[in-house]
Design an enzyme around this catalytic site. Structure first.
Site, PDB file in Angstrom:
ATOM      1  N   ASN A 139       0.859  -1.189   0.000  1.00 12.87           N
ATOM      2  CA  ASN A 139       0.000   0.000   0.000  1.00 12.87           C
ATOM      3  C   ASN A 139       0.890   1.233   0.000  1.00 12.87           C
ATOM      4  OD1 ASN A 139      -1.946   1.953   0.343  1.00 12.87           O
ATOM      5  ND2 ASN A 139      -2.513   1.343   2.428  1.00 12.87           N
TER       6      ASN A 139
ATOM      7  N   LYS B 110       0.006   4.270  -0.297  1.00  8.77           N
ATOM      8  CA  LYS B 110      -0.666   5.416   0.321  1.00  8.77           C
ATOM      9  C   LYS B 110      -0.468   6.663  -0.554  1.00  8.77           C
ATOM     10  CE  LYS B 110      -0.413   3.195   4.793  1.00  8.77           C
ATOM     11  NZ  LYS B 110      -0.246   3.322   6.255  1.00  8.77           N
TER      12      LYS B 110
ATOM     13  N   HIS C 218      -9.490   0.635   5.219  1.00  7.83           N
ATOM     14  CA  HIS C 218      -8.220   0.883   5.899  1.00  7.83           C
ATOM     15  C   HIS C 218      -8.453   1.828   7.073  1.00  7.83           C
ATOM     16  CE1 HIS C 218      -4.113   2.237   6.633  1.00  7.83           C
ATOM     17  NE2 HIS C 218      -3.704   1.175   5.970  1.00  7.83           N
TER      18      HIS C 218
ATOM     19  N   GLU D  72      -7.011   4.335   8.111  1.00 14.60           N
ATOM     20  CA  GLU D  72      -6.914   5.762   7.800  1.00 14.60           C
ATOM     21  C   GLU D  72      -8.204   6.281   7.172  1.00 14.60           C
ATOM     22  OE1 GLU D  72      -2.138   5.129   7.288  1.00 14.60           O
ATOM     23  OE2 GLU D  72      -3.369   5.445   5.495  1.00 14.60           O
TER      24      GLU D  72
ATOM     25  N   GLU E 151      -5.103  -5.283  10.649  1.00 18.64           N
ATOM     26  CA  GLU E 151      -4.122  -4.230  10.870  1.00 18.64           C
ATOM     27  C   GLU E 151      -4.407  -3.527  12.189  1.00 18.64           C
ATOM     28  OE1 GLU E 151      -2.325  -2.684   6.898  1.00 18.64           O
ATOM     29  OE2 GLU E 151      -4.247  -1.726   7.221  1.00 18.64           O
TER      30      GLU E 151
ATOM     31  N   GLY F 107       2.469   2.375  10.872  1.00 17.46           N
ATOM     32  CA  GLY F 107       3.334   3.533  10.728  1.00 17.46           C
ATOM     33  C   GLY F 107       4.001   3.994  12.011  1.00 17.46           C
TER      34      GLY F 107
ATOM     35  N   SER G 101       3.521  -2.003  10.240  1.00 15.43           N
ATOM     36  CA  SER G 101       4.980  -1.871  10.348  1.00 15.43           C
ATOM     37  C   SER G 101       5.721  -3.153  10.005  1.00 15.43           C
ATOM     38  CB  SER G 101       5.367  -1.378  11.754  1.00 15.43           C
ATOM     39  OG  SER G 101       4.818  -0.095  12.000  1.00 15.43           O
TER      40      SER G 101
END
Length: 247
Positions: free
Chosen positions: A10, A12, A94, A96, A164, A170, A210
């Site tokens: 991904n 992003k 996701h 985010e 996730e 991150g 990560s």
């Protein structure tokens, strides 16, 4: 034959035409494990460029799609438009998208159902935040997110579930292999009890948060970890090492 290992990258909101060309040149030149399904997800602006450049056996995913064929939805992309560019996959739900753009469980589920109906394959993301894990609510959260999808999806053939943990995305923090296995095992058990034994056995459950070249091999050894959804490391040469984590 068992479940085919799956590694998604991904990207992003990262990259330019030149950066992505160089990244994909490196990926195309890499010796990738033939037993691994590899999918990359560049920014929407570069989907066409990446689909045309990357070798054909590597899949390309959009990072999002709307739950309508067309219409007055400024800034959105439909599954039909993705298919028009020969894009096979889409990432939905996701963290985010859920956190920053306030996408609810039901909205994510509706997008999953619509994408599947439109002929796309879906990487459906679920996972808990740090305060939810510390409060012992991990299973409760992933159950809630899975239930929303299960209400509107009967056939999970073209779904990959990406677990996730939000606290690991991150941040450099990674769920230990045992922590990841514990949740993946729970998800598979949930699928068996709430969909079917065949769905539980065949659905790939991948880990994201990560993942990098130094931790991928140990995570890949876990029984119910069927691959990874990789963030930052997918923008680096080490992505090839992650793809080959089981060699």
């Amino acid at each position: 034959m068992g479940r085919r290992f799956f590694v998604g990258g991904n990207f992003k909101m990262n990259g330019t035409q030149t950066f992505l060309k160089n990244l994909i040149d490196n990926l195309n030149a890499g010796q990738l494990d033939d037993n691994v399904e590899v999918v990359i997800a560049p920014p929407a602006l570069y989907l066409d460029q990446c689909r045309k450049q990357v070798r054909k056996e590597i899949g390309v995913a959009a990072q999002n799609a709307f739950n309508a064929t067309s219409g007055a939805y400024t800034g959105e992309i439909s599954p039909e438009q993705l298919k028009d560019l020969s894009i096979e996959w889409v990432i939905l739900g996701h963290s985010e998208r859920r956190e920053i753009f306030k996408e609810s469980d039901d909205f994510v589920a509706s997008k999953v159902a619509f994408a599947l109906k439109s002929g796309l394959k879906v990487i459906a993301c679920i996972g808990e935040k740090l305060d939810e894990r510390e409060a012992g609510k991990t299973f409760e959260v992933v159950t809630r997110q899975l239930q929303s999808i299960a209400k509107v999806v009967n056939d999970w053939t073209n779904v990959v579930i990406a677990y996730e943990p939000v606290w690991a995305i991150g941040t450099g923090k990674v769920a230990t292999p045992l922590q990841a296995q514990e949740v993946h095992e729970f998800i598979r058990k949930w699928l068996k009890e709430n969909t079917s034994e065949a769905t539980a056995e065949n659905t790939r459950i991948i880990y994201g948060g990560s993942v990098n070249a130094s931790n991928a091999a140990e995570l890949a050894k876990q029984t119910d970890v069927d691959g990874f959804l990789v963030g930052g490391a997918s923008l680096k040469p080490e992505f090839v090492t992650i793809v080959n984590a089981r060699i």
